[in-house]
Scaffold this motif. Structure first.
Motif, PDB file in Angstrom:
ATOM      1  N   PRO A 196      54.150  46.757   4.427  1.00  0.00           N
ATOM      2  CA  PRO A 196      54.823  46.065   5.512  1.00  0.00           C
ATOM      3  C   PRO A 196      56.094  46.777   5.997  1.00  0.00           C
ATOM      4  CG  PRO A 196      54.445  44.585   3.672  1.00  0.00           C
ATOM      5  CD  PRO A 196      54.021  45.922   3.228  1.00  0.00           C
ATOM      6  N   HIS A 197      56.788  47.431   5.104  1.00  0.00           N
ATOM      7  CA  HIS A 197      58.024  48.092   5.500  1.00  0.00           C
ATOM      8  C   HIS A 197      58.045  49.481   4.897  1.00  0.00           C
ATOM      9  CE1 HIS A 197      62.505  47.490   6.518  1.00  0.00           C
ATOM     10  NE2 HIS A 197      62.271  48.779   6.352  1.00  0.00           N
ATOM     11  N   THR A 198      58.096  50.470   5.760  1.00  0.00           N
ATOM     12  CA  THR A 198      58.139  51.862   5.268  1.00  0.00           C
ATOM     13  C   THR A 198      59.427  52.507   5.743  1.00  0.00           C
ATOM     14  OG1 THR A 198      55.868  51.793   6.056  1.00  0.00           O
ATOM     15  CG2 THR A 198      56.559  53.781   4.905  1.00  0.00           C
TER      16      THR A 198
ATOM     17  N   GLY B  96      50.689  57.196   8.197  1.00  0.00           N
ATOM     18  CA  GLY B  96      49.235  57.119   8.139  1.00  0.00           C
ATOM     19  C   GLY B  96      48.777  55.676   8.108  1.00  0.00           C
ATOM     20  N   ILE B  97      47.938  55.308   9.071  1.00  0.00           N
ATOM     21  CA  ILE B  97      47.449  53.927   9.133  1.00  0.00           C
ATOM     22  C   ILE B  97      45.992  53.923   8.701  1.00  0.00           C
ATOM     23  CG2 ILE B  97      47.140  51.919  10.588  1.00  0.00           C
ATOM     24  CD1 ILE B  97      49.074  53.101  12.528  1.00  0.00           C
ATOM     25  N   ARG B  98      45.669  53.026   7.807  1.00  0.00           N
ATOM     26  CA  ARG B  98      44.266  52.871   7.374  1.00  0.00           C
ATOM     27  C   ARG B  98      43.956  51.386   7.376  1.00  0.00           C
ATOM     28  NH1 ARG B  98      42.833  54.025   2.102  1.00  0.00           N
ATOM     29  NH2 ARG B  98      44.983  54.558   1.612  1.00  0.00           N
ATOM     30  N   LEU B  99      42.925  51.004   8.087  1.00  0.00           N
ATOM     31  CA  LEU B  99      42.575  49.588   8.115  1.00  0.00           C
ATOM     32  C   LEU B  99      41.086  49.430   8.325  1.00  0.00           C
ATOM     33  CD1 LEU B  99      43.030  48.067  11.555  1.00  0.00           C
ATOM     34  CD2 LEU B  99      44.139  50.223  11.127  1.00  0.00           C
TER      35      LEU B  99
ATOM     36  N   LEU C 124      46.907  58.777  12.336  1.00  0.00           N
ATOM     37  CA  LEU C 124      48.181  59.324  11.884  1.00  0.00           C
ATOM     38  C   LEU C 124      49.138  59.215  13.066  1.00  0.00           C
ATOM     39  CD1 LEU C 124      48.937  60.599   9.202  1.00  0.00           C
ATOM     40  CD2 LEU C 124      48.721  62.809  10.259  1.00  0.00           C
ATOM     41  N   LEU C 125      50.152  58.377  12.918  1.00  0.00           N
ATOM     42  CA  LEU C 125      51.121  58.214  14.007  1.00  0.00           C
ATOM     43  C   LEU C 125      52.222  59.237  13.828  1.00  0.00           C
ATOM     44  CD1 LEU C 125      51.695  54.364  14.265  1.00  0.00           C
ATOM     45  CD2 LEU C 125      50.479  55.801  15.860  1.00  0.00           C
ATOM     46  N   GLN C 126      52.395  60.108  14.823  1.00  0.00           N
ATOM     47  CA  GLN C 126      53.482  61.067  14.774  1.00  0.00           C
ATOM     48  C   GLN C 126      54.679  60.429  15.436  1.00  0.00           C
ATOM     49  OE1 GLN C 126      53.469  63.781  13.226  1.00  0.00           O
ATOM     50  NE2 GLN C 126      51.290  64.137  12.852  1.00  0.00           N
TER      51      GLN C 126
END
Lengths: 589, 726
Positions: B287-289, B300-303, B353-355
């Motif tokens: 939730p918080h990075t 990096g998003i994985r869902l 991958l969000l840059q």
């Protein structure tokens, strides 16, 4: 032989004796005449004795007569063994034939089966002894449940099951055609069981306790239950300061139809009054008349300390003599001294507020936010209601005169309402208020004895009241006139024999007490267990009496006929000898 | 028998023996046919009529194998010759016509004719017939055995339940010969159309249903009545008015009945399977990075997105918040996933991958993003919001907001900043320093970091180093150079050697021992603070490790992280008070602080709660009434009225969950219509449903029963009171 024939025989024998004596007398040879006459007379007398036996009575010690009484559940093989062992012809009676036993004679009664009931045992005289050879009833041998429940109260069926079979047995409690609870009894055990359910209905309902062994149903017993609605209470709140606790309590009680009047101190000698479902009464000064309208008073330590002495006296008098209740929310350890007479003392264990978890039976543990750690000192005169998970007593009830005082050190139970935990809040506050509330003296309550009345058997109905002007009730349309007991004049009891099984009603002034009459096949083993207990008790008590020893009694003795035979033989022998030696004298001459 | 001529005798024998031979063949054939027929019936489920042709075939085979049925007189004569030696092999003479015999033959005839009359041959077929009979009985028994065992096996197999069709047989209304329901699910579900012969429906939401009904006789009107009082009229498809059709779309659960002229059928249920919105489950990130200094600026998003019919699409909605205080600026943008959703699968695993650079994020900005997924029906789901923070190291190093407040440990805080500054300076000067000087400086910084760590560690009661023999060393020389590093190590102050410490064993041991964690020295922190402090120490240790191994560039991220954690810790103890904009009446100084309360009106509140009736009370009372009806009691008019009140409540429940409550709804209607209270089965079904429908009652306080408070107890109480002062 009746008297007539005896008389005839006597007359005949007298005549014959007279004739023989006369013949002997008339004989020319005068040798042994007297002896011969005596012998003739003796022979005829012996014959008469043989025909008419003579008996005489005497007082002697006799063994009590052995009889066998068979009741339900008799085991054939043990009975047969006993009869073989007893040898001589022992008379056997069933439980219905006890009237055949003479009340004057002494018996040694061997009871086979489950036992005799109390009324049947009365038929056996006190001097007879009872030797029990009872079979232990198998199945549900003891059972209890509370027949009158309040809404929200769980139904708890507890009992004992004796499983003598080789397969485990399953007990199921079902109501409204839905299975509610079940448990398993292992094979060959005699254990206690408990089944629980929460009734969702109101008024009467019939639950079923089924015993299953695999696929077979062994028994189906009815469990009648009546759920009564709650009688609304009148609550008076005396608060020393406004607080969330009172606010939430007032809201909850008002939403459920209870009437509340509250007086909250907002400043020195300044109060705020609020009435919910209650007409406005003057609460500035509490008088006995005002207090008698309320069933419970909810207050806190500070309010009790700052109350006027006259108010306190009125309050104490109401609690002590009129059985009004008080709930004290102890938020500090400074309590008035008169509460210690109810054994309620509070100790503080530290100044740091701590979280606490309360163990609430039925809904699990409930957490409360931090509050001062106040514990109630346990005492033998206190009824502990709630403790926390560290076993510190938090809520307890004590007696003060005729009333109850409930002390609670929980000051923030409203957090349960905020968290949405309505169940715990309702459970805890219901207990607190109900423990303290003034009992309802006007409700009529009837009790039945025995606890499981059977159709076509007498059921005694009794109630406690001091009002002798109450009209006798109609049970199923029949008038049952209760009689006042002599020694305890407030107990009135009447007898009624139920004709149909099912619910019977006793319409009363402000209640309609229903009770249930069972068929003879319901709860058989429970009744068998009662019979067994009564029989064993009687057998045990008589150990100290002289029931087993020989009793003095007037006994008829019959003269054994052997004497008559001997007499006859002697007389005939003499006469024969005399006849044989009659002519030897001549020969000798 | 005696009057028969030899010829007649022969004929008689021939007839009898032929019959016996045929009987023997028949027995054989019958026996084998029975067994074969039984086997055919049990194994191949052939009809019993197959026994007949099998018997015929067996008869043919038997007649072929045992041709005794074909015997002629000649055979009999040969048999006679063998059997009766007295005939002297001349039995053929018996068949010759009497006028064609020679005298020798006549002589012989004279000799053998009495023999014939006297002796009779042993019938040849007796033994064989006995065997045949035995065979026949044996095969009959075998046939019985086969059929019995087969029958038993069949009855075991027949217990398996039928798999098709509804469990409860539903009855078509009288007057309707047959019904077919065509169900067309909505196009987006991708399911094929289907049809069924029964009227209870379990369908998707929004399905198009078409009823085709065939009546036995021509009717004028046919319609469907739904539970929400809507009607659907059937239309006749042929001129004879026996074929009817109607169609509609069903969107929610309920029940219906068919009205044929004036007759109403039973209730049929409609169970609507709702289309669930898509489900999103995140595997990464949390939730918080926080992207610390030195970490790559990407997330990096994985869902996983799943739906019951198909996922139409998913997007990321990202908001970047830049600035601070009241000048925060938000910029929202939508980002697409690289996967294509054209296939409308039911489940997708997505990775992206969000840059942060492409999102134009600067240090100090925060990114809030969530994923929105749409299913083929158009329903949307949003996931939770995930936050990514890019901390500003420049802001970290600043002293804003720190000097103004009272804080716990300001000087240590500055030390960490100092270490960072010195490390950065070292890195800038690396080119101009010799390697040895660089390493030495790095080591010194490591030692500084260590001391800082130990100073913080003291608050947790962790180990504090003492130099063995330190006491004596310090007694001899008060070297303050060493004290820079070694002061405040473990002991709060120097311990003087006094005379009374002569026997103090602990003090001697203290000089030579190395103490590990002393829990008693720990300051009382709450568990959260302790955890964070421990994390800070861990970061400090990592930094120290890298500094001491002469790699200060790698140590820098850890130093920054330690600083960030420390700053968090320090700011935690602050409390923020919101600014209120309440307008209060102006104060009256002459009335203030006088303490007069007489002007305050006593507040009185009155409340009347009129509506305390619980909606479930009727249900609870109805259960009790139905139980009484079950035992045979007759329901009065008021009882019936109460049961009538329950019907609409049950109807509502039946509309929402027809499989559970529809049968009870029908049953209760039947019960209230009949004066005696209804059948036991109806009452049982209704009771079960009411029990399920009614929630458990809440606990409420009630006045306890007094048991009468009899006069004796009251007297006893009075006596107690008189004897004891309350």
């Amino acid at each position: 032989m009746n008297r007539q024939s005896e008389l005839i025989v006597l007359i005949i024998s007298v005549v014959i004796a007279a004739i023989l004596c006369w013949l002997e007398f008339r004989r020319t040879q005068k040798r042994f005449r007297l002896l011969r006459m005596t012998a003739a007379f003796a022979a005829v007398a012996a014959l008469t004795l043989l025909a008419i036996p003579v008996s005489y009575t005497s007082l002697s010690l006799v063994e009590p007569e052995v009889v066998i009484v068979t009741t339900d559940g008799v085991q054939r093989d043990s009975l047969a063994t006993f009869e073989r062992f007893a040898g001589r012809d022992v008379s056997r009676y069933s439980a219905n034939e006890l009237w055949k036993l003479s009340s004057a004679a002494h018996y040694q009664v061997h009871v086979f089966g489950y036992g005799l009931s109390a009324t049947e045992l009365e038929r056996i005289s006190g001097t007879s002894s009872i030797v029990p050879h009872l079979t232990a009833p198998s199945g549900i041998v003891q059972i209890h449940w509370q027949q009158q429940l309040l809404q929200g109260q769980p139904l708890l069926v507890q009992g004992r099951y004796n499983n003598t079979g080789t397969t485990p047995v399953q007990l199921q409690l079902s109501g409204q055609h839905t299975l509610l609870d079940s448990c398993t009894i292992a094979a060959g055990t005699d254990t206690l069981f408990q089944l629980q359910a929460l009734p969702v209905h109101k008024e009467k309902a019939l639950y079923q306790l089924t015993t299953l062994s695999g696929k077979d149903t062994l028994s189906k017993e009815p469990v009648p239950v009546v759920v009564n609605s709650h009688t609304p209470l009148s609550v008076l709140i005396l608060a020393a300061a406004p607080g969330f606790e009172y606010r939430f309590l007032t809201n909850w009680l008002t939403d459920n139809g209870y009437s509340i009047a509250s007086r909250t101190a907002i400043s020195k000698n300044k109060y705020q009054f609020s009435y919910a479902n209650h007409r406005q009464v003057a609460l500035e000064q509490l008088t006995p008349a005002t207090l008698s309208q309320f069933d419970v008073v909810v207050t806190d330590a500070a309010a009790l300390q700052t109350a006027a002495p006259a108010e306190l006296t009125a309050l104490r008098e109401q609690i002590a003599t009129r059985a009004m209740g008080m709930v004290v929310l102890a938020d500090s350890s400074k309590l008035p001294a008169w509460l210690s007479t109810a054994s309620l003392t509070v100790q503080q264990a530290g100044a740091v507020p701590q979280n606490l978890t309360l163990s609430v039976p039925g809904t699990g543990n409930a957490a409360l936010p931090a509050s001062l750690p106040l514990y109630i000192t346990p005492s033998a005169a206190l009824l502990p209601l709630y403790s926390d998970v560290q076993q510190h007593l938090r809520v307890a009830a004590g007696l003060y005169g005729a009333g109850h005082v409930v002390m609670s050190t929980l000051t923030n139970t409203y957090s349960w309402q905020l968290a949405g935990n309505q169940q715990t809040y309702a459970a805890v506050w219901s207990t607190l208020l109900q423990q303290a509330a003034r009992p309802d003296f006007t409700a009529q309550q009837w009790f039945t004895a025995p606890a499981l009345p059977v159709v076509h058997q007498p059921a005694v109905l009794y109630r406690n009241t001091t009002d002798s002007t109450i009209a006798p009730p109609l049970v199923n349309g029949h008038l049952v006139a209760p009689a006042q007991q002599q020694l305890l004049p407030f107990i009135w009891q009447g007898s009624y024999w139920p004709v149909h099984s099912g619910w019977q009603t006793i319409p009363a002034a402000n209640s309609n007490t229903p009770w249930y009459a069972y068929l003879p096949e319901h709860w058989k083993m429970v009744r068998a267990m009662e019979k067994r207990a009564v029989t064993l008790e009687r057998a045990y008590l008589q150990k100290n009496t002289s029931g087993t020893k020989k009793q003095p009694a007037i006994v008829n003795h019959k003269l054994p006929p052997v004497y008559a035979w001997i007499l006859l033989l002697a007389a005939c022998t003499f006469l024969w000898w005399e006849g044989k030696t009659r002519y030897t004298d001549r020969k000798k001459r | 028998m005696h009057n028969l001529t030899p010829a007649q005798q022969l004929y008689a024998w021939r007839r009898n023996w032929r019959r016996q031979a045929l009987l023997y063949c028949g027995l054989l054939a019958a026996g084998s046919a029975l067994v074969t027929g039984a086997l055919l019936h049990t194994l191949l489920h052939a009809s019993w009529w197959w026994v007949v042709p099998v018997a015929a075939a067996a008869m043919g085979v038997a007649m072929f194998l045992w041709p005794q049925w074909r015997i002629t007189e000649k055979d009999i004569l040969q048999y006679l010759n063998r059997q009766i030696p007295e005939l002297e092999e001349s039995s053929e003479l018996l068949l010759l016509p009497p006028d064609s015999t020679s005298p020798l033959q006549q002589l012989q005839l004279l000799r053998i004719t009495p023999v014939m009359q006297r002796l009779k041959p042993v019938p040849p077929m007796q033994r064989v017939l006995k065997r045949g009979l035995l065979f026949f009985t044996g095969s009959a028994l075998l046939c019985l055995l086969i059929t019995q065992t087969a029958g038993k096996r069949h009855s075991d197999k027949a217990d398996t339940p039928a798999t098709s069709g509804p469990v409860v047989a539903e009855q078509l209304p009288p007057g309707i010969a047959g019904a077919t329901v065509h169900i067309q699910p909505p196009a987006y579900t991708g399911k094929a159309a289907r049809q069924q012969q029964w009227l209870n429906l379990r369908v998707e939401e929004g399905v198009a249903v078409n009823w085709r009904i065939r009546t036995t006789q021509p009717v004028e009107t046919l319609q469907i009545l739904f539970n929400d009082s809507t009607r659907l009229r059937f239309r006749a498809t042929d001129s004879s008015h026996t074929q009817w059709q109607a169609g509609t779309t069903l969107t929610h659960s309920g029940f219906y009945r068919i009205q044929l002229a004036q007759q109403l059928s039973e209730f049929y249920k409609i169970e609507s399977i709702k289309d669930q919105p898509p489900a999103i489950s995140f595997q990464a990130p949390g939730p918080h990075t926080v992207i610390d200094y030195g970490m790559p600026e990407q997330v990096g998003i994985r869902l996983q997105v799943s739906d019951d019919y198909g996922v139409a699409g998913a997007t990321i909605i990202a908001t970047v918040a830049s600035g601070s205080g009241e000048a925060v600026k938000f910029k929202e943008q939508q980002l697409a996933f690289t996967n294509s959703f054209a296939a409308h699968d039911t489940s997708y695993r997505l990775q992206q991958l969000l840059q942060l650079k492409t999102l134009q994020m600067q240090p100090g900005d925060e990114l809030y993003f969530y994923v929105k997924a749409t299913d083929t029906r158009g329903q949307q789901t949003r996931s939770d919001i995930y936050i990514v923070t890019l901390p500003d190291t420049a802001q970290l190093m600043s002293m804003d907001g720190i000097v103004s407040g009272v804080n716990l440990k300001p000087e240590y805080f500055r030390s960490q900043r100092q270490i960072i500054i010195e490390t950065e300076q070292l890195l800038r000067d690396q080119a101009t320093m010799s390697i040895q000087a660089f390493n030495e400086k790095s080591n010194d910084l490591g030692v500084d970091q260590k001391l800082l760590r130990l100073r913080y560690g003291r608050f947790l009661g962790e180990e504090s180093e003492t130099h063995i023999g330190e006491e004596r060393v310090e007694d001899d020389e008060h070297g303050h150079d060493e004290h820079d590093h070694d002061e405040h190590d473990g002991h709060a102050h120097h311990q003087e050697n006094t005379a009374k410490d002569f026997n103090n064993a602990d003090k001697i041991l203290d000089a030579f021992s190395h103490k590990h964690d002393i829990a008693e020295d720990a300051t009382f922190f709450d568990p959260e603070t302790k955890k964070q402090l421990k994390a800070t120490l861990a970061e400090m240790w990592n930094a120290e490790l890298r500094l001491r191994t002469f790699t200060p560039r790698e140590a820098l991220p850890y130093e920054y992280k330690a600083l960030r954690l420390l700053k968090d810790l320090q700011q935690k103890s602050r409390s923020y008070v919101g600014k209120t904009s309440a307008k209060l009446p102006p104060l009256k100084p002459e009335k203030r602080l006088t303490g007069e309360l007489d002007k305050i009106i006593t507040p009185v509140y009155q409340k009347q709660q009129t509506d305390t009736a619980n909606p479930y009370t009727t249900l609870r009372l109805a259960m009790s009434l139905l139980e009484q009806a079950q035992t045979g009691a007759v329901l009065s008019a008021t009882d019936n009225a109460l049961l009538q009140q329950v019907i609409p409540q049950l109807g509502k429940a039946a509309a929402a969950q027809p499989s559970l409550y529809l049968s009870a709804y029908e049953a209760l209607q039947r019960i209230t219509r009949l004066p005696q209270g209804g059948r036991a089965a109806d009452i049982a079904v209704t009771l079960k449903a009411l029990h399920r429908l009614t929630p458990a009652p809440g606990k409420l306080p009630s006045a306890p029963a007094s048991g009468g408070m009899p006069a004796l107890s009251q007297q006893y109480f009075q006596q107690l009171k008189a004897g004891k002062q309350l």
